[in-house]
Design an enzyme around this catalytic site. Structure first.
Site, mmCIF file in Angstrom:
data_model
loop_
_atom_site.group_PDB
_atom_site.id
_atom_site.type_symbol
_atom_site.label_atom_id
_atom_site.label_comp_id
_atom_site.label_asym_id
_atom_site.label_seq_id
_atom_site.Cartn_x
_atom_site.Cartn_y
_atom_site.Cartn_z
ATOM 1 N N GLU A 199 0.867 -1.199 0.153
ATOM 2 C CA GLU A 199 -0.024 -0.046 -0.075
ATOM 3 C C GLU A 199 0.721 1.460 0.018
ATOM 4 O O GLU A 199 0.590 2.201 -0.605
ATOM 5 C CB GLU A 199 -1.051 0.004 1.332
ATOM 6 N N TYR B 57 -6.251 6.713 4.616
ATOM 7 C CA TYR B 57 -6.483 5.837 3.716
ATOM 8 C C TYR B 57 -5.771 4.502 3.871
ATOM 9 O O TYR B 57 -6.235 3.527 3.688
ATOM 10 C CB TYR B 57 -5.703 6.447 2.105
ATOM 11 N N ASP C 111 -9.201 5.867 -2.243
ATOM 12 C CA ASP C 111 -7.851 6.130 -2.984
ATOM 13 C C ASP C 111 -8.443 7.088 -4.391
ATOM 14 O O ASP C 111 -9.410 7.236 -4.581
ATOM 15 C CB ASP C 111 -6.978 4.994 -3.281
#
Ligand code: SF4
Length: 290
Positions: free
Chosen positions: A36, A119, A137
């Site tokens: 990520e 996020y 996102d």
């Protein structure tokens, strides 16, 4: 939850999802966290080799935490924004010290890790621990803006209304919500792309507000389809396709022949290089990024 959108997108994901190692059943929460952070500003194709190298060298947070942070920066290679390597190293230390070397599953514990924002905490909780979170996102924000509010692009900064909208779409069952989160993201990455969405391949084409409105351009400029010819975007596409079709690096004249206007051509080439899409080699040739 709105099944109108959920089922077609989940079905699409079932057959179209890319086979990525951080989505494999044996992917660890640590591997998902590293992916990520790497993916935030770097395309998948460039992340893959670095992610594999990191996982081989540092399969656990404790393994990374045991090394100096400079090693993380060195191993970051050419991913760009190397501060992300330092953030991962800090997180690895915090996970080792506070959580016995296990990536925490609680959203608030993830959020408390250094350099982990809203996020990333939601993404890791969702993808690694199958929890129910709105994961917003840029890809997801763009899909939802087009699909539901009829705007080509979402607002520059994320709004509370966007979060509420995303939450209202989440399936109630946490594992399905987690799958939905990754499915919408994949739709944005593969079909509802920023510049050239492939609406004909979209599973929710008949439900899309932006498409139904005739795909109006953001902020009132003329419709994209009418202005494509002659644009920098078209020029970039031509230049990049030369490299995609070549087996190796190409000489500059091979690029020059595909676009007549030299000023526009150089501007487009500079932009491709700046975006990391084309590598200018030291011998004067050009190549796709290695
Ligand atoms: S129809 Fe086009 S714009 Fe709408 S969600 Fe699908 S790909 Fe995106």
């Amino acid at each position: 939850m709105n099944l109108t959108y959920t089922d077609p997108i989940l079905d699409w994901y079932e057959t179209n999802a890319r086979d990525l190692p951080w989505r494999a059943p044996d992917a660890t929460p640590w591997g998902i966290l590293v992916s990520e952070i790497m993916l935030q500003q770097t395309p998948v194709v460039r992340v893959l080799p670095v992610w594999h190298a990191w996982m081989e060298r540092w399969p656990t947070p404790s393994a990374l935490a045991a090394e100096p942070s400079g090693e993380a920066v060195r191993a970051w290679g050419r991913l760009g924004y190397p501060r992300r390597a330092l953030r991962l190293h800090e997180s690895a230390r915090a996970i080792t010290e506070r959580h016995g070397g296990q990536v925490p599953s609680a959203h608030e514990d993830l959020l408390a890790l250094p350099g982990i924002g809203a996020y990333t905490a939601a993404a890791v909780a969702s993808f690694a621990f199958r929890q129910r979170h709105a994961v917003l996102d840029t890809n997801v924000r763009r899909v939802l803006a087009r699909l539901l509010t009829g705007d080509e692009y979402p607002p520059k900064t994320q709004t509370k209304a966007e979060i509420r909208l995303a939450e209202s779409l989440l399936p109630l069952d946490p594992p399905t919500a987690a799958r939905w989160a990754v499915a919408v993201m994949e739709l944005g990455a593969l079909v509802c792309t920023a510049r050239t969405p492939r609406c004909v391949d979209c599973p929710v084409l008949d439900k899309c507000a932006w498409h139904a409105d005739g795909r109006p351009a953001y902020d009132g400029p003329p419709r994209r389809g009418q202005t494509y010819a002659g644009t920098d975007r078209q020029c970039r596409g031509r230049l990049l396709s030369v490299l995609r079709e070549a087996e190796g690096p190409v000489e500059k004249p091979a690029l020059d022949v595909v676009w007549a206007d030299p000023v526009q051509r150089e501007r487009a080439l500079d932009a491709l290089i700046a975006d990391g899409l084309i590598d200018p080699l030291q011998d004067g040739r050009y190549a796709l990024p290695g």
